[in-house]
Design an enzyme around this catalytic site. Structure first.
Site, PDB file in Angstrom:
ATOM      1  N   HIS A  20       0.862  -1.192   0.000  1.00 50.18           N
ATOM      2  CA  HIS A  20       0.000   0.000   0.000  1.00 50.18           C
ATOM      3  C   HIS A  20       0.894   1.236   0.000  1.00 50.18           C
ATOM      4  CE1 HIS A  20       1.093   0.168   4.199  1.00 50.18           C
ATOM      5  NE2 HIS A  20       0.494  -0.992   4.449  1.00 50.18           N
ATOM      6  N   GLY A  71       1.847   3.169   2.253  1.00 51.82           N
ATOM      7  CA  GLY A  71       2.842   3.233   3.333  1.00 51.82           C
ATOM      8  C   GLY A  71       4.138   2.575   2.895  1.00 51.82           C
ATOM      9  N   HIS A  72       4.034   1.373   2.322  1.00 53.06           N
ATOM     10  CA  HIS A  72       5.231   0.697   1.792  1.00 53.06           C
ATOM     11  C   HIS A  72       5.872   1.554   0.690  1.00 53.06           C
ATOM     12  CE1 HIS A  72       2.692  -2.931   2.991  1.00 53.06           C
ATOM     13  NE2 HIS A  72       3.778  -3.100   3.719  1.00 53.06           N
ATOM     14  N   GLN A  76       9.069  -1.775  16.428  1.00 55.52           N
ATOM     15  CA  GLN A  76       9.876  -2.583  15.498  1.00 55.52           C
ATOM     16  C   GLN A  76      11.085  -1.787  15.000  1.00 55.52           C
ATOM     17  OE1 GLN A  76       8.130  -5.161  12.338  1.00 55.52           O
ATOM     18  NE2 GLN A  76       8.646  -3.456  10.998  1.00 55.52           N
ATOM     19  N   SER A  94      -2.405  -0.018   6.644  1.00 55.98           N
ATOM     20  CA  SER A  94      -1.876  -1.305   7.094  1.00 55.98           C
ATOM     21  C   SER A  94      -2.460  -2.392   6.213  1.00 55.98           C
ATOM     22  CB  SER A  94      -2.284  -1.547   8.559  1.00 55.98           C
ATOM     23  OG  SER A  94      -2.124  -2.915   8.882  1.00 55.98           O
ATOM     24  N   SER A  95      -1.649  -3.412   5.934  1.00 54.10           N
ATOM     25  CA  SER A  95      -2.159  -4.540   5.150  1.00 54.10           C
ATOM     26  C   SER A  95      -3.356  -5.162   5.860  1.00 54.10           C
ATOM     27  CB  SER A  95      -1.071  -5.598   4.972  1.00 54.10           C
ATOM     28  OG  SER A  95       0.129  -4.993   4.556  1.00 54.10           O
ATOM     29  N   ARG A  96      -3.375  -5.069   7.185  1.00 55.70           N
ATOM     30  CA  ARG A  96      -4.447  -5.708   7.960  1.00 55.70           C
ATOM     31  C   ARG A  96      -5.748  -4.908   7.942  1.00 55.70           C
ATOM     32  NH1 ARG A  96       0.152  -7.618  11.495  1.00 55.70           N
ATOM     33  NH2 ARG A  96       0.081  -9.879  11.312  1.00 55.70           N
TER      34      ARG A  96
HETATM   35  P1  AMP Z   1       4.871  -4.972   6.658  1.00 57.46           P
HETATM   36  O1  AMP Z   1       4.706  -5.407   5.228  1.00 57.46           O
HETATM   37  O2  AMP Z   1       3.575  -4.705   7.358  1.00 57.46           O
HETATM   38  O3  AMP Z   1       5.829  -5.843   7.417  1.00 57.46           O
HETATM   39  O4  AMP Z   1       5.559  -3.552   6.587  1.00 57.46           O
HETATM   40  C1  AMP Z   1       6.744  -3.348   5.875  1.00 57.46           C
HETATM   41  C2  AMP Z   1       7.294  -1.995   6.195  1.00 57.46           C
HETATM   42  O5  AMP Z   1       6.348  -0.988   5.832  1.00 57.46           O
HETATM   43  C3  AMP Z   1       7.577  -1.806   7.682  1.00 57.46           C
HETATM   44  O6  AMP Z   1       8.800  -1.083   7.827  1.00 57.46           O
HETATM   45  C4  AMP Z   1       6.389  -0.998   8.130  1.00 57.46           C
HETATM   46  O7  AMP Z   1       6.654  -0.206   9.271  1.00 57.46           O
HETATM   47  C5  AMP Z   1       6.151  -0.119   6.926  1.00 57.46           C
HETATM   48  N1  AMP Z   1       4.787   0.411   6.937  1.00 57.46           N
HETATM   49  C6  AMP Z   1       3.638  -0.298   7.082  1.00 57.46           C
HETATM   50  N2  AMP Z   1       2.574   0.540   7.105  1.00 57.46           N
HETATM   51  C7  AMP Z   1       3.066   1.795   6.989  1.00 57.46           C
HETATM   52  C8  AMP Z   1       2.471   3.108   6.966  1.00 57.46           C
HETATM   53  N3  AMP Z   1       1.157   3.280   7.059  1.00 57.46           N
HETATM   54  N4  AMP Z   1       3.288   4.177   6.841  1.00 57.46           N
HETATM   55  C9  AMP Z   1       4.639   4.013   6.749  1.00 57.46           C
HETATM   56  N5  AMP Z   1       5.257   2.801   6.756  1.00 57.46           N
HETATM   57  C10 AMP Z   1       4.482   1.717   6.881  1.00 57.46           C
END
Ligand code: AMP
Length: 278
Positions: free
Chosen positions: A34, A36-37, A153, A185-187
């Protein structure tokens, strides 16, 4: 964008860049890509010559009964989004490459890894530290980028890199939010329509705590207020709301360095986490 699935292929590609004197950034993800990533990818592309993203749903960071089986998996859609944002190389290893038969090592960040999220998800941070240590050693990037969305994290990874003398810069990227404040968030995909309407109350409540503490309110009293505010808003359970030191995540001492307000709360079968700066 090329996709590689073995450590040998990954290293061949990265070695060629290094040989040409070019810098490399790493963006680890579990997919469900998304905005954020993509903000992490953009920050990597701005700072470094090449960006490697990784796509691996890491079984070691899920506890029994958590959502490992149902976690969103769409490599085709994810790789299209990452490529469009400027990723040069995607490392998408199968589990057998990351944890082959006989795999036995775990990385544990004591203290920081067992408070807050760690108190509710006992194996989570050692799962994260283990996979991130492996990814850093596999890619050997100049910098690795992590979202402030997962603030604890980020701090656990910074601590691990410091403790193990890993020669990499860990860069935190601000949280990307929906217009109503909900952190991407993916969730979030798990939320029903009704739950999605309640969800922004998490950011709103944390922002109100931060504002009150900045104005001199007592942190512990505001934590208790926030827990009942979240329950009144429709959250079914609050795992924690905590005003903490922004570096150690230990107790917050008013006026001494940056603070952070962190929370985890449950909405139906979804557990949401968020945090704001004080
Ligand atoms: P994940 O795929 O959920 O493990 O996230 C991968 C990376 O993307 C991690 O460093 C997360 O902190 C970051 N991330 C996830 N959601 C967001 C967001 N809304 N804004 C910024 N970074 C994010």
């Amino acid at each position: 964008m090329d996709i590689v699935r073995t450590v040998a292929d990954l290293r061949t590609r990265v070695r060629a860049w290094r040989g040409a004197g070019e810098t490399v950034g790493l963006v680890p993800t579990m997919g469900g890509i998304h905005d954020g990533h993509l903000a992490l990818v953009r920050a990597a592309c701005d700072r470094l010559d090449h960006t490697v993203a990784t796509l691996f749903v890491n079984p070691k960071q899920f506890g029994p009964g958590e959502d490992f089986g149902s976690y969103p998996r769409d490599e085709e859609g994810d790789s299209g989004r990452l490529e469009a944002e400027g990723v040069d190389l995607l490392f998408a290893p199968p589990e057998s490459v990351m944890y082959p038969e006989g795999y036995s090592t775990r990385v544990e960040v004591a203290g920081l890894g067992s408070i807050l999220e760690g108190a509710f998800r006992p194996d989570f941070f050692s799962g994260v530290a283990t996979v991130v240590a492996k990814l850093l050693l596999q890619v050997l990037p100049d910098a690795a980028l992590f979202g402030e969305k997962d603030f604890q994290q980020l701090r656990v990874v910074q601590r691990m890199v410091l403790d193990l003398d890993v020669p990499v810069e860990i860069v935190g990227v601000p949280t990307v939010r929906e217009p109503d404040g909900l952190a991407l968030s993916s969730r979030n995909l798990y939320l029903s329509v009704a739950e999605r309407e309640i969800a922004p109350a998490l950011f709103a409540t944390l922002s109100a705590v931060a504002e009150a503490v900045r104005a001199g309110a007592e942190p512990e009293e505001r934590e208790r207020w926030a827990e009942s505010a979240l329950l009144s808003a429709g959250f079914e359970g609050v795992d924690y709301v905590a005003v903490r030191d922004g570096v150690t995540l230990g107790p917050y001492a008013t006026g001494q360095g940056p603070g952070r307000v962190l929370a985890a709360a449950r909405l139906g079968k979804t557990r949401l986490i968020d945090n704001v700066a004080l």
